[in-house]
Scaffold this active site. Structure first.
Site: not given
Length: 489
Positions: A172, A175-177, A190, A194-195, A238, A287
């Site tokens: 997987n 995009i996680y900050r 995350w 989310r994956g 992806e 954010d």
């Protein structure tokens, strides 16, 4: 528009005047955000800060600052062509078998694209030219941006996080900050659906107490980055989707410390693990809502290996009140979503997520209504069909004579075709983005559906109004003399 990696893409942007090199000394602390924000709001180019204050590594910002550059990143010539990407995804989500030889011939281009789906595994890769381990791993040597005055710490924003759950063959990408905690630790923010978070949850069930392998790619090629934020079918990786966009297979390389595969051409790779139970308070951060979010606890990612190109570029962005880069991405990806929705709901004419609605919190749908109650069915479909819409708070449904992207048109439909009590649906205790502080409980709130369609028998007992429309004959007559009248310059 074809390219191999991020650098190849930057060269193409520079040829088109879509990349600006900045040689002035610019501070990653706040200054880069202000410059990038002004540039994005003016529809300006991608920015390469070649002289970040205190660092010798360039910083790339505003890469996807216009819908046109997002389209270019997805291998398309313009934003309208993203509809074709959506059609391809709709086909891959629910492929239709050929109905005959002619249909097979028509589908050959799609089948040919599918040949680019498998990844190409390399034994050596640019992203591993420099290898740092142990005490040599030091995130403070990377010019990670500190975006807003009240942010808790520098924030990695474009990290492409690679995970694999114990029950899945494919990896997987998400995009996680990531808040920088120290030289070798970041907080992995995350959300539970989310994956990456799901992979971690399954890992903890299968391997309780064991470290969860994680890798993060910084500066991957645009197709791979955009593949991670596009609603690809669950059966499609992806990396495979990136190969479809790029027109050639995605090149990957095995990490040095785990079995995960990362983009071979990436600028920087972070390898390490998450220790189950190790959490840290994350935030506050400015954010995409335009506000600072609440502090909340998330897992800590410990980095054991940092590999990179010899002359690595750090890819970054900021988030803030729209428009920001995520909002621009939303505008472009909106074009991808329409064909996917139309595949499941052919009655949908258009679908629009206004960027001012934080890209996903409000949706406007136009449709060809066919029966009483049809609009409410479409509302429910929008909320349930794609995970991307589970946080959409407001869904407005209009007839196809309304332009979903013209707020004046939508307001006219709401105020003339709706009775608030009859035509509004309210649902409580539904999933809501935890960043939405307007909800009464973090992560749980209400949704509203507005049926702004013309009402059919069974939905009203009143005689329905007829729209005022001038005859075509008169329009054509006035068209012939309009310029001669010289009324409006």
């Amino acid at each position: 528009m074809k390219y191999r990696d991020l650098r190849d893409f930057l060269s193409l942007l520079e040829e088109k005047g879509e990349l600006k090199r900045i040689t002035f000394e610019i501070d990653p602390y706040l200054e880069m955000t202000e410059i990038a924000d002004r540039t994005l709001r003016a529809g300006g180019p991608a920015l390469l800060f070649e002289n970040p204050k205190g660092f010798d590594m360039p910083v790339l910002c505003n890469l996807f600052g216009t819908p046109e550059r997002v389209a270019m990143g997805m291998g398309q010539d313009d934003v309208k062509a993203l509809h074709e990407v959506g059609k391809l995804l709709a086909f891959l989500k629910e492929p239709d078998p050929p109905k005959g030889f002619r249909d097979l011939f028509d589908k050959l281009p799609k089948f040919k694209q599918v040949l680019n789906m498998p990844t190409k595994r390399l034994s050596k890769a640019p992203c591993q030219e420099v290898v740092l381990t142990g005490d040599d791993v030091d995130l403070t040597k990377i010019p990670v941006m500190h975006c807003w005055p009240e942010d808790a710490a520098p924030l990695i924003t474009w990290g492409l996080t690679v995970t694999r759950g114990p029950f899945k063959e494919r990896q997987n990408l998400g995009i996680y900050r990531q808040q920088v905690l120290g030289k070798n630790k970041v907080i992995m923010r995350w959300l539970s659906h989310r994956g990456g978070a799901l992979d971690f949850q399954e890992w903890c069930q299968k391997h309780p107490g064991e470290r969860f392998p994680v890798s993060v790619a910084l500066g991957a090629d645009p197709a791979t980055i955009l593949g991670a934020v596009t609603p690809v079918p669950d059966t499609l990786s992806e990396y495979a989707f990136a190969g479809l966009l790029r027109g050639n297979k995605t090149e990957v390389v095995k990490c040095l410390s785990n079995d995960l595969e990362v983009p071979a051409s990436a600028e920087i790779i972070l390898e390490g693990y998450i220790e189950p139970g190790e959490l840290a308070p994350e935030g506050p951060y400015g954010d995409h809502t335009g506000y600072y979010n609440e502090i909340d606890s998330f897992p800590v990612f410990t980095i054991t290996h940092l590999t990179r190109r010899k002359d690595a570029i750090y890819h970054s962005t900021y988030t803030g009140r729209p428009p920001d880069e995520p909002a621009v991405l939303g505008v472009a990806l909106n074009e991808v979503l329409v064909p996917i929705l139309q595949k499941q709901f052919p009655e949908i004419v258009d679908f629009y997520l206004p960027p001012e609605g934080c890209s996903y919190r409000l949706a406007v749908v136009t449709m060809k209504k066919q029966y009483a109650g049809h609009a409410k069915r479409v509302m429910m479909g929008v909320w349930s069909y794609l995970r991307q819409f589970m946080y959409t708070k407001f869904v407005i449904v209009c007839d196809d004579d309304v332009n979903a992207r013209d707020w004046k048109d939508v307001i006219w439909a709401i105020t003339t075709r709706m009775d608030p009590a009859r035509d509004t649906i309210m649902m409580e205790n539904t999933p809501i983005d935890y960043l939405d502080f307007a909800s009464p409980v973090s992560g749980l709130g209400s949704k509203m559906g507005l049926d702004a369609t013309n009402k059919w028998p069974g939905e009203t007992e009143r005689e329905w109004g007829r729209p005022i429309v001038m005859t075509d004959e008169i329009k054509q007559r006035v068209d012939t003399i309009w310029e001669q009248l010289d009324i409006v310059k």
